[in-house]
Write an enzyme that holds these catalytic residues in place. Structure first.
Site, PDB file in Angstrom:
ATOM      1  N   ASP A   1     -31.223 -31.712  63.230  1.00 59.34           N
ATOM      2  CA  ASP A   1     -31.818 -30.405  62.917  1.00 59.34           C
ATOM      3  C   ASP A   1     -32.195 -29.723  64.226  1.00 59.34           C
ATOM      4  OD1 ASP A   1     -33.082 -28.267  61.734  1.00 59.34           O
ATOM      5  OD2 ASP A   1     -34.770 -29.419  60.942  1.00 59.34           O
TER       6      ASP A   1
ATOM      7  N   GLU B   1     -37.737 -36.750  69.113  1.00 60.49           N
ATOM      8  CA  GLU B   1     -38.248 -35.377  69.222  1.00 60.49           C
ATOM      9  C   GLU B   1     -38.797 -35.202  70.631  1.00 60.49           C
ATOM     10  OE1 GLU B   1     -38.939 -32.358  67.518  1.00 60.49           O
ATOM     11  OE2 GLU B   1     -40.116 -31.908  69.320  1.00 60.49           O
TER      12      GLU B   1
ATOM     13  N   TYR C   1     -34.209 -34.506  66.341  1.00 57.12           N
ATOM     14  CA  TYR C   1     -34.909 -33.217  66.387  1.00 57.12           C
ATOM     15  C   TYR C   1     -35.901 -33.206  65.223  1.00 57.12           C
ATOM     16  CZ  TYR C   1     -30.853 -32.281  69.276  1.00 57.12           C
ATOM     17  OH  TYR C   1     -29.866 -32.376  70.219  1.00 57.12           O
TER      18      TYR C   1
ATOM     19  N   GLN D   1     -41.507 -26.165  59.427  1.00 61.24           N
ATOM     20  CA  GLN D   1     -40.683 -25.129  58.784  1.00 61.24           C
ATOM     21  C   GLN D   1     -41.594 -24.025  58.248  1.00 61.24           C
ATOM     22  OE1 GLN D   1     -37.376 -25.093  58.703  1.00 61.24           O
ATOM     23  NE2 GLN D   1     -36.863 -27.206  59.265  1.00 61.24           N
TER      24      GLN D   1
ATOM     25  N   CYS E   1     -29.757 -23.906  62.235  1.00 62.66           N
ATOM     26  CA  CYS E   1     -30.335 -22.564  62.155  1.00 62.66           C
ATOM     27  C   CYS E   1     -29.472 -21.566  62.902  1.00 62.66           C
ATOM     28  CB  CYS E   1     -31.770 -22.557  62.668  1.00 62.66           C
ATOM     29  SG  CYS E   1     -31.926 -23.139  64.356  1.00 62.66           S
TER      30      CYS E   1
END
Ligand code: SAH
Length: 451
Positions: free
Chosen positions: A378, A330, A309, A280, A405
């Protein structure tokens, strides 16, 4: 309307890309840098029949919400395309965007919290990737002019940690002094395409990645010898990108000097981050984003949670002490390796991370009979897939905690989860990207039906 024609427009709305929206003779005009409530004289740049793009040639009536952008280059490039709007209004804009998308999906009953402000409004980014090009015979770093690949030189990137800008400029000066050729897109020659600098906010350590056309070239070693003398630089990599492409990074990183990762902290946990791993970018806001997600998850010591994720495992590892088991997935292998390493580093023994696509692994786990209690997701901007959602639901979680997002794909995916028996009454936007129109949010969906 003709190209270059000047029209007077009253701006009535702000698009999700932060363009002022107005109408001239029934045609929609998107005006760069204009705000609702303003009347502007706008020069038409492109007319696409049903809509047109324009730029301000004169502001006739100015919005009280307008602030002066420190450099006109920020407006030319779109680096910070919301910077002309007062910060509290930026927060309102993000909240309103989520509200509108929910409303379009007939989900008006779901409340949208006020956007959680970022602790820093500028200088918040812990990572920069900036293009390198020759401009008027000199190597420059900067940002591309909107809708083009013309480099606008910059020395202050506004949203970067100022320490990162310092290192970017120092590397630029070394490349100039050593006469290293910048990449030329048209001719597909030259060397340095992008500079990437990352900084561990908690440690001050910095990583420099030179994104280059070739794996090696004359002068590379003397460049590295100088970069390693820049205060704070602890790691240097070359990323090899030999393709004709707009994608910034190539597949392979070559370690040139120093550490192979940088260290940072989120809360009490330490993380090692290698060059291709996602982390991030707003270091001070990240722990607040995670807290919002984890606090609402209502975790217990018996829970098996999924961190989908997962990047380098930051969310799952932040929750690990509250639960029985963490399972992460991931797609980037280097990030999975980092996640496993980070678990070890923080003496967390109940977290397992797997490499693969979430939409492929989740169905496999569901078929194996995995039962979950809470699933954290995410995903990138494109959101989840139906395969993922079906499989996730099959594992029977009480809650799905969605960190998004992109509110458009969030709302789409929420509808699928609601059809599958999950519900929510709140979306909480969190400002991770001040001065830009990007909207991050946390939504907790809870199971209502038990079948
Ligand atoms: N949760 C992490 C990472 C979020 S970014 C954090 O907070 O730092 C989204 C991550 O999803 C990236 O690491 C990206 O590599 C990964 N990703 C993208 N597509 C994926 C897919 N299909 N399956 C699994 N991971 C994916």
């Amino acid at each position: 309307m003709k190209k270059n024609e000047i029209v007077e427009v009253e701006i009535t709305d702000l698009s999700y890309e932060a363009m002022g929206v107005g109408h001239v003779n029934g045609e929609t005009v998107f005006v760069n840098n204009a705000l609702p409530g303003e009347v502007v004289k706008a020069q038409i740049l492109k007319d696409k029949k049903s809509y047109a793009f324009a730029r301000i040639s004169e502001i006739v009536k100015e919005s009280p919400d307008r602030v002066k952008v420190p450099l006109r280059q920020y407006v030319q490039t779109g680096l910070t395309s919301l910077a002309h709007l007062k910060y509290d209004k930026q927060l309102e804009f993000k909240q309103k965007q989520v509200k509108e998308l929910l409303s379009k999906a007939h989900l008006d009953q779901i409340k949208v919290a006020e956007t959680l402000p970022s602790p820093l409004e500028t200088g918040y980014r812990n990572k920069a990737q900036v293009p390198v090009r020759m401009v008027k015979g000199q190597l420059e770093i900067g940002f591309f002019r909107r809708h083009s690949h013309d480099l606008v030189p910059l020395e202050d990137f506004f949203t970067n940690d100022p320490e990162i800008d310092r290192v970017l400029l120092a590397v630029r000066d070394i490349l100039r002094e050593k006469r290293i050729p910048a990449y030329d897109e048209e001719k597909h020659q030259g060397q340095v395409r992008y500079l990437e600098v990352r900084r561990g906010t908690a440690t001050g350590d910095m990583m420099v990645v030179l994104v280059c056309l070739d794996r090696d070239f004359p002068g590379l070693h003397s460049v590295v010898d100088e970069i390693k003398e820049i205060a704070g630089v602890k790691s240097i990599f070359l990323n090899h990108n030999s393709k004709r492409t707009n994608v910034i990074l190539g597949e392979h990183d070559y370690h040139l000097w120093g550490k192979r990762y940088i260290d940072d902290k989120i809360g009490d946990l330490t993380f090692e981050i290698s060059p291709q791993s996602f982390f991030q970018i707003n270091s001070l806001q990240t722990p607040r984003l995670y807290k919002l997600a984890i606090d609402q998850a209502g975790l217990t010591k018996d829970d098996l949670i999924v961190d989908a994720y997962s990047g380098i495992g930051t969310i799952g590892l932040s929750a690990a002490k509250d639960v029985k088991e963490v399972r992460g997935v991931e797609v980037v292998k280097a990030a999975v390796k980092d996640a496993k390493n980070n678990a070890r580093l923080n003496q967390i023994h109940n977290a397992k991370y797997y490499a693969g696509k979430a939409e492929e692994l989740m169905p496999k786990w569901a078929a194996e009979g995995l039962k979950t209690d809470v699933i954290f997701v995410d995903p990138p901007r494109k959101g989840l897939t139906k395969e993922f959602i079906d499989a996730a639901v099959k594992t029977g979680p009480k809650k799905v905690v969605y960190i998004s997002c992109n509110p458009a794909t969030l709302v789409r995916d929420m509808q699928l989860l609601m059809e599958a028996g999950y519900t929510t009454d709140l979306v909480s936007p969190v400002d991770m990207f001040p001065q830009t129109p990007h909207v991050e949010s946390v939504t907790v969906l809870e199971r209502t039906q038990i079948d």
